[in-house]
Design an enzyme around this catalytic site. Structure first.
Site, short mmCIF file in Angstrom:
data_model
loop_
_atom_site.label_atom_id
_atom_site.label_comp_id
_atom_site.label_asym_id
_atom_site.label_seq_id
_atom_site.Cartn_x
_atom_site.Cartn_y
_atom_site.Cartn_z
N GLU A 95 -3.47 7.72 -4.05
CA GLU A 95 -4.11 7.50 -5.33
C GLU A 95 -4.93 7.75 -5.50
O GLU A 95 -6.37 7.91 -5.11
CB GLU A 95 -4.59 5.75 -5.10
CG GLU A 95 -2.86 5.00 -4.75
CD GLU A 95 -2.86 3.21 -5.60
OE1 GLU A 95 -3.88 3.06 -4.95
OE2 GLU A 95 -1.85 3.02 -4.36
N HIS B 67 -1.51 0.60 -9.79
CA HIS B 67 -1.85 -0.74 -9.08
C HIS B 67 -2.28 -1.59 -9.70
O HIS B 67 -3.83 -1.68 -9.42
CB HIS B 67 -3.25 0.61 -7.70
CG HIS B 67 -3.30 -0.57 -6.17
ND1 HIS B 67 -3.96 -0.31 -5.28
CD2 HIS B 67 -4.00 -1.50 -6.14
CE1 HIS B 67 -3.58 -1.15 -4.78
NE2 HIS B 67 -3.69 -1.99 -5.38
N ARG C 13 0.95 -0.95 -0.09
CA ARG C 13 0.37 0.83 -0.33
C ARG C 13 0.47 1.08 -0.30
O ARG C 13 2.01 0.90 0.75
CB ARG C 13 -0.89 0.02 1.06
CG ARG C 13 -2.18 -1.21 1.51
CD ARG C 13 -3.49 -0.55 0.33
NE ARG C 13 -3.85 -1.58 -0.40
CZ ARG C 13 -4.43 -2.22 -0.75
NH1 ARG C 13 -3.58 -2.99 -1.49
NH2 ARG C 13 -5.30 -3.30 -0.52
P1 NAP Z 1 -0.67 -11.56 4.28
O1 NAP Z 1 -1.03 -12.76 4.17
O2 NAP Z 1 -2.18 -11.06 5.96
O3 NAP Z 1 0.17 -11.54 5.26
C1 NAP Z 1 0.91 -10.00 5.68
C2 NAP Z 1 1.72 -10.45 6.12
O4 NAP Z 1 2.79 -9.22 6.36
C3 NAP Z 1 2.35 -11.36 6.80
O5 NAP Z 1 3.74 -12.15 7.02
C4 NAP Z 1 2.79 -10.66 8.46
O6 NAP Z 1 3.31 -11.25 8.93
C5 NAP Z 1 2.74 -9.46 8.00
N1 NAP Z 1 2.48 -7.97 8.63
C6 NAP Z 1 1.92 -7.68 8.91
N2 NAP Z 1 2.31 -6.71 9.73
C7 NAP Z 1 3.12 -6.25 9.64
C8 NAP Z 1 3.61 -4.59 10.51
N3 NAP Z 1 3.41 -4.72 10.92
N4 NAP Z 1 5.24 -4.85 10.29
C9 NAP Z 1 5.34 -6.28 9.34
N5 NAP Z 1 5.82 -7.23 8.98
C10 NAP Z 1 3.93 -7.07 8.97
O7 NAP Z 1 -1.37 -10.67 3.19
P2 NAP Z 1 -1.53 -11.04 2.17
O8 NAP Z 1 -2.41 -11.83 1.31
O9 NAP Z 1 -0.29 -11.61 1.59
O10 NAP Z 1 -1.33 -9.58 1.48
C11 NAP Z 1 -0.42 -8.83 1.45
C12 NAP Z 1 -1.24 -7.48 1.44
O11 NAP Z 1 -1.04 -6.84 0.10
C13 NAP Z 1 -2.09 -6.91 0.88
O12 NAP Z 1 -3.16 -6.58 2.59
C14 NAP Z 1 -2.53 -5.76 0.84
O13 NAP Z 1 -2.63 -5.03 1.36
C15 NAP Z 1 -1.27 -5.71 -0.45
N6 NAP Z 1 -2.14 -6.10 -1.77
C16 NAP Z 1 -1.75 -5.23 -2.68
C17 NAP Z 1 -2.16 -6.12 -4.48
C18 NAP Z 1 -1.53 -4.78 -5.81
O14 NAP Z 1 -2.78 -4.46 -6.03
N7 NAP Z 1 -0.86 -4.05 -5.58
C19 NAP Z 1 -2.91 -6.75 -4.17
C20 NAP Z 1 -3.15 -7.83 -3.02
C21 NAP Z 1 -2.48 -7.47 -1.83
P3 NAP Z 1 3.21 -10.56 10.66
O15 NAP Z 1 1.17 -10.96 10.90
O16 NAP Z 1 3.80 -11.83 11.34
O17 NAP Z 1 3.50 -9.36 11.15
C1 8YV Z 2 -7.32 -3.91 -5.57
C2 8YV Z 2 -5.47 -5.14 -4.04
O1 8YV Z 2 -6.62 -3.68 -7.09
O2 8YV Z 2 -6.29 -6.89 -3.76
C3 8YV Z 2 -6.27 -5.95 -3.00
O3 8YV Z 2 -5.79 -5.21 -1.87
O4 8YV Z 2 -5.11 -3.85 -3.41
C4 8YV Z 2 -6.30 -5.23 -5.60
O5 8YV Z 2 -6.04 -6.43 -5.54
C5 8YV Z 2 -8.27 -3.21 -4.88
O6 8YV Z 2 -8.34 -4.26 -3.65
C6 8YV Z 2 -8.60 -2.37 -5.83
O7 8YV Z 2 -9.77 -3.10 -5.90
#
Ligand code: NAP
Ligand code: 8YV
Length: 318
Positions: free
Chosen positions: A260, A278, A231
């Site tokens: 954004e 994004h 994010r």
């Molecule tokens: P997840 O399985 O919940 O993994 C989150 C990871 O972050 C865990 O390893 C957690 O470990 C760590 N974490 C949480 N808080 C932390 C902190 N304060 N300091 C250090 N590490 C921390 O989530 P995911 O499914 O992998 O998704 C992660 C994130 O990616 C989403 O929440 C979203 O914001 C982002 N994302 C972005 C896109 C995009 O389009 N760019 C798409 C999908 C997801 P610990 O709990 O042990 O700290």
């Molecule tokens: C999406 C994301 O683009 O899954 C997330 O956390 O950031 C992306 O897959 C977002 O939810 C906006 O639709």
């Protein structure tokens, strides 16, 4: 009568078809005066479909007294206040897992695009530089490089696994060590100092706000590259821009931004920066899977009183 559903943000035609078959759908984008609409219709709304960017604004949640479920099209749900939802007994769902591969692919694409100067070299050909000035300058390889992953969850784990193919030496920083073979670093600054690439893939929200600050950026240094697919809030964007302008950071590959759909204009002319809007999960295949899960959660909630993928804060709610 079908339950009322408020749709915040967009939805694909496939999602719309399914939602229309099970709900009385109201689209926020078509409502000109929300307060008047809410007075007339607020009580009929039992479900909200939204996305990770729009979430649910506090005034909208407050105007829907009979809201029972919020389904988020995305895994990150930092734009939804789960404390308020929980206290009102509102279930919140999201779309974990189905987007891991494509988000990991984009993170690696940004690593490759920055290290191999993809945008610069594309321009090199199109501008005639190749013919007029000769070969483009050499780039760097990601083979065998040191990569630090900030957040080793579902997606971070997938990034790490995929990077094994490139022979990368992988370390990670999270609050809790994981049962994996990669090196755990409990100090983010120290990890940043030791790696060539720092890849941010944590949730957003208060706990991770500006985790990647000036100290972390400086530790990564002029030879280092920051990749952010988490994010915009996870990185101190002002410090990032300054570090790139002053040559204190080598390069950046960014999919997410603080404000954004705006990205800092100062980045637009930088050749060592690759920007995407994004779009890490934005493939037809992954968005279809996300859309299906978003709607499945809504339908199951009303049919069975259960959902497939509650957010952790609501996991015990049914
Ligand atoms: P997840 O399985 O919940 O993994 C989150 C990871 O972050 C865990 O390893 C957690 O470990 C760590 N974490 C949480 N808080 C932390 C902190 N304060 N300091 C250090 N590490 C921390 O989530 P995911 O499914 O992998 O998704 C992660 C994130 O990616 C989403 O929440 C979203 O914001 C982002 N994302 C972005 C896109 C995009 O389009 N760019 C798409 C999908 C997801 P610990 O709990 O042990 O700290
Ligand atoms: C999406 C994301 O683009 O899954 C997330 O956390 O950031 C992306 O897959 C977002 O939810 C906006 O639709």
């Amino acid at each position: 009568m079908q339950p009322g559903l408020l749709l915040i943000g967009g939805a694909t035609p496939r999602m719309m078809d399914k939602m229309n078959a099970h709900f009385e759908v109201h689209q926020l984008s078509e409502i000109t005066d929300f307060n008047t609409w809410a007075t007339e219709n607020g009580e009929t709304i039992e479900a909200v479909a939204t996305n990770g960017h729009d979430g649910v604004k506090p005034d909208i949640m407050a105007a829907l007294p009979n809201l029972k479920v919020i389904s988020c099209y995305g895994v990150g749900y930092d734009a939804i206040n789960t404390d308020t939802a929980r206290s009102r007994g509102i279930m919140v769902t999201h779309t974990p897992g189905v987007l891991n591969a494509d988000v990991a692919n984009l993170a690696i694409l940004l690593m490759l695009a920055t290290s191999r100067c993809l945008v610069r070299d594309d321009k090199w050909v199109r501008s005639g530089n190749w013919a007029n000035r000769g070969n483009a300058p050499l780039t760097t390889s990601i083979e065998n490089k040191k990569v630090g992953i900030l957040g080793l969850g579902r997606i971070g784990g997938e990034i790490a696994r995929k990077l094994e193919v490139f022979g990368c030496d992988i370390s990670y920083h999270t609050r809790n060590a994981k049962d994996v073979a990669y090196t755990y670093r409990d100090n983010l600054v120290e990890m940043a100092r030791e790696v060539d690439y720092l890849v941010a893939i944590t949730p957003g929200g208060e706990a991770t706000n500006k985790l990647v600050n000036r100290e972390v950026i400086d530790a990564l240094g002029p030879e280092g590259t920051l990749i952010n697919v988490a994010r915009g809030s996870v990185v101190d964007e002002q410090e990032l821009v300054l570090a790139l302008q002053e040559g204190r950071l080598g390069a950046a590959g960014l999919d997410v931004f603080e404000n954004e759909p705006h990205a800092p204009e100062a980045l637009f002319e930088m050749e060592n920066v690759v920007l995407t809007p994004h779009t890490a999960s934005a493939t037809v295949e992954t968005r279809q899977a996300m859309g299906d899960l978003t709607v499945e959660n809504l339908i199951r909630f009303f049919k069975e009183g259960k959902v497939s993928t509650p957010v952790p804060e609501c996991a015990d709610m049914g």
